[in-house]
Motif scaffolding. Structure first.
Motif, mmCIF file in Angstrom:
data_model
loop_
_atom_site.group_PDB
_atom_site.id
_atom_site.type_symbol
_atom_site.label_atom_id
_atom_site.label_comp_id
_atom_site.label_asym_id
_atom_site.label_seq_id
_atom_site.Cartn_x
_atom_site.Cartn_y
_atom_site.Cartn_z
ATOM 1 N N THR A 31 0.734 -1.255 -0.065
ATOM 2 C CA THR A 31 0.097 -0.115 0.031
ATOM 3 C C THR A 31 0.978 1.119 0.015
ATOM 4 O OG1 THR A 31 -0.330 -0.319 2.385
ATOM 5 C CG2 THR A 31 -2.175 -0.955 1.026
ATOM 6 N N GLY A 32 2.188 1.074 0.433
ATOM 7 C CA GLY A 32 2.958 2.251 0.522
ATOM 8 C C GLY A 32 3.372 2.670 -0.862
ATOM 9 N N LEU A 35 0.537 4.146 -2.799
ATOM 10 C CA LEU A 35 0.325 5.650 -2.416
ATOM 11 C C LEU A 35 1.378 6.396 -2.919
ATOM 12 C CD1 LEU A 35 -1.056 5.105 1.227
ATOM 13 C CD2 LEU A 35 -2.325 6.055 -0.812
ATOM 14 N N ARG A 36 2.817 5.704 -2.967
ATOM 15 C CA ARG A 36 3.785 6.680 -3.435
ATOM 16 C C ARG A 36 3.776 6.909 -4.910
ATOM 17 N NH1 ARG A 36 6.146 4.498 0.974
ATOM 18 N NH2 ARG A 36 6.854 2.462 -0.127
ATOM 19 N N ILE A 53 1.151 11.411 4.554
ATOM 20 C CA ILE A 53 2.343 10.504 4.314
ATOM 21 C C ILE A 53 3.786 11.139 4.801
ATOM 22 C CG2 ILE A 53 3.669 8.997 2.871
ATOM 23 C CD1 ILE A 53 1.329 8.400 0.965
ATOM 24 N N SER A 57 1.820 10.081 9.436
ATOM 25 C CA SER A 57 0.332 9.737 9.597
ATOM 26 C C SER A 57 -0.318 8.678 8.769
ATOM 27 C CB SER A 57 -0.630 10.966 9.801
ATOM 28 O OG SER A 57 -0.484 11.468 11.178
ATOM 29 N N LEU A 58 -1.261 8.170 8.932
ATOM 30 C CA LEU A 58 -1.847 6.924 8.066
ATOM 31 C C LEU A 58 -2.941 7.895 7.474
ATOM 32 C CD1 LEU A 58 -2.218 3.885 10.449
ATOM 33 C CD2 LEU A 58 -0.331 4.492 8.887
ATOM 34 N N VAL A 59 -3.043 7.237 6.102
ATOM 35 C CA VAL A 59 -4.321 7.729 5.482
ATOM 36 C C VAL A 59 -5.559 7.116 5.661
ATOM 37 C CG1 VAL A 59 -2.502 8.269 3.330
ATOM 38 C CG2 VAL A 59 -3.977 5.963 3.263
ATOM 39 N N GLY A 85 2.149 -3.938 4.309
ATOM 40 C CA GLY A 85 1.633 -2.754 4.674
ATOM 41 C C GLY A 85 0.020 -2.561 4.822
ATOM 42 N N ARG A 88 -3.528 -2.084 8.462
ATOM 43 C CA ARG A 88 -2.579 -1.639 9.325
ATOM 44 C C ARG A 88 -3.144 -1.090 10.535
ATOM 45 N NH1 ARG A 88 1.746 0.441 5.474
ATOM 46 N NH2 ARG A 88 3.348 1.872 6.919
ATOM 47 N N GLN A 92 -9.068 -1.568 9.326
ATOM 48 C CA GLN A 92 -9.106 -2.016 8.144
ATOM 49 C C GLN A 92 -9.152 -3.586 8.101
ATOM 50 O OE1 GLN A 92 -5.067 -0.682 6.705
ATOM 51 N NE2 GLN A 92 -5.691 1.229 6.902
ATOM 52 N N ARG A 133 13.366 9.137 0.828
ATOM 53 C CA ARG A 133 12.072 8.924 1.106
ATOM 54 C C ARG A 133 11.645 10.180 2.265
ATOM 55 N NH1 ARG A 133 9.274 3.298 2.401
ATOM 56 N NH2 ARG A 133 7.868 4.292 3.599
ATOM 57 N N ASP A 135 9.263 10.647 4.034
ATOM 58 C CA ASP A 135 8.721 10.260 5.106
ATOM 59 C C ASP A 135 9.847 9.320 6.310
ATOM 60 O OD1 ASP A 135 8.689 7.891 3.918
ATOM 61 O OD2 ASP A 135 6.687 7.028 4.492
ATOM 62 N N ARG A 144 5.776 7.647 12.911
ATOM 63 C CA ARG A 144 5.345 6.122 12.348
ATOM 64 C C ARG A 144 5.239 5.142 13.295
ATOM 65 N NH1 ARG A 144 8.977 5.666 7.419
ATOM 66 N NH2 ARG A 144 7.607 4.191 6.646
HETATM 67 P P1 AMP Z 1 4.950 2.201 4.090
HETATM 68 O O1 AMP Z 1 6.026 2.227 2.773
HETATM 69 O O2 AMP Z 1 4.330 0.535 4.253
HETATM 70 O O3 AMP Z 1 5.762 2.399 5.237
HETATM 71 O O4 AMP Z 1 3.830 3.145 3.713
HETATM 72 C C1 AMP Z 1 4.265 4.425 3.624
HETATM 73 C C2 AMP Z 1 3.014 5.415 4.203
HETATM 74 O O5 AMP Z 1 1.897 5.135 3.442
HETATM 75 C C3 AMP Z 1 2.446 5.177 5.585
HETATM 76 O O6 AMP Z 1 3.276 5.792 6.771
HETATM 77 C C4 AMP Z 1 1.113 5.809 5.522
HETATM 78 O O7 AMP Z 1 1.150 7.133 5.581
HETATM 79 C C5 AMP Z 1 0.867 5.293 4.284
HETATM 80 N N1 AMP Z 1 0.219 4.025 4.312
HETATM 81 C C6 AMP Z 1 0.737 2.756 3.707
HETATM 82 N N2 AMP Z 1 -0.215 1.654 3.904
HETATM 83 C C7 AMP Z 1 -1.149 2.280 4.744
HETATM 84 C C8 AMP Z 1 -2.381 1.608 5.206
HETATM 85 N N3 AMP Z 1 -2.752 0.299 5.123
HETATM 86 N N4 AMP Z 1 -3.136 2.541 5.691
HETATM 87 C C9 AMP Z 1 -3.057 3.793 6.171
HETATM 88 N N5 AMP Z 1 -1.754 4.331 5.418
HETATM 89 C C10 AMP Z 1 -1.141 3.761 4.991
#
Ligand code: AMP
Length: 189
Positions: A31-32, A35-36, A53, A57-59, A85, A88, A92, A133, A135, A144
């Motif tokens: 999911t990361g 989103l990226r 991001i 925080s979380l979306v 990911g 989370r 969900q 990155r 974040d 995080r």
């Molecule tokens: P990651 O690469 O998995 O660490 O994700 C990077 C960022 O994407 C996270 O810090 C969140 O902001 C967002 N993100 C990824 N997966 C989720 C999820 N399942 N729910 C909410 N936000 C997410």
């Protein structure tokens, strides 16, 4: 085969998911990463997502549940996939559990890659230099990690109690190849 992979930021779940997806020939759904990719588009949504991001925080559950449920009903997910990911948060997890029930899908394995907090911080710091990155900056690491402990650890507890026979823990402070072979051993059983 459907695998859920969990671990704190920096624990190595992305690396393991990638290797596993090639080995098992199933999709790696991060999911990361999804989103990226969205951030690369110049849309209104991407502007909003960027702020969330980059702050660590979380979306919203709603958005991510919608993205995932649409993605896994595509043809290329028929053979299976690895969630990296997701889920989370407990919302969900509840959503995807019901979605699986309604769509006759079944989790085959859940893996948690563990790593202590000091090592986690060290690794994210290193990655922030290597991958640039936004974040991964020092300021967002704490947020995080807090999100992981407050929102995601309850998800691990949920699956440990509802699916104990499918749940395996692997130590993340080992060579990538050793972690991979430990996961493979469980899959071959
Ligand atoms: P990651 O690469 O998995 O660490 O994700 C990077 C960022 O994407 C996270 O810090 C969140 O902001 C967002 N993100 C990824 N997966 C989720 C999820 N399942 N729910 C909410 N936000 C997410």
């Amino acid at each position: 085969m459907i695998i859920f992979l969990f671990g704190a930021p920096g624990a190595g779940k992305g690396t393991q998911a990638k290797i596993l997806s090639e080995k098992l020939n199933i999709l790696h759904l991060s999911t990361g990463d999804i989103l990226r990719d969205e951030l690369l588009q110049e849309s209104k949504l991407s502007q909003k997502l960027k702020v969330i991001i980059n702050s660590g925080s979380l979306v919203s559950d709603e958005l991510i549940n919608d993205i995932i449920s649409k993605r896994i009903t595509k043809k290329d997910c028929k053979k299976g996939f690895i969630f990296d990911g997701y889920p989370r948060t407990i919302n969900q997890a509840n959503y995807i559990d019901i979605f699986f029930q309604n769509n006759q899908l079944k989790i085959n394995y859940l893996f948690e890659i563990t790593l202590n907090q000091n090592e986690t911080i060290k690794r994210i710091n290193k990655r922030s230099f290597e991958e640039n990155r936004a974040d991964d900056s020092i300021d967002t690491i704490k947020t995080r990690l807090n999100k992981y402990f407050n929102d995601t650890v309850p998800v691990l507890k949920h699956y440990k109690s509802t699916q104990p026979e499918l749940y395996f823990t692997v130590k993340g402070d080992q060579e990538i190849s050793i972690i991979h072979s430990e996961i493979m051993k469980k899959l071959e059983k």
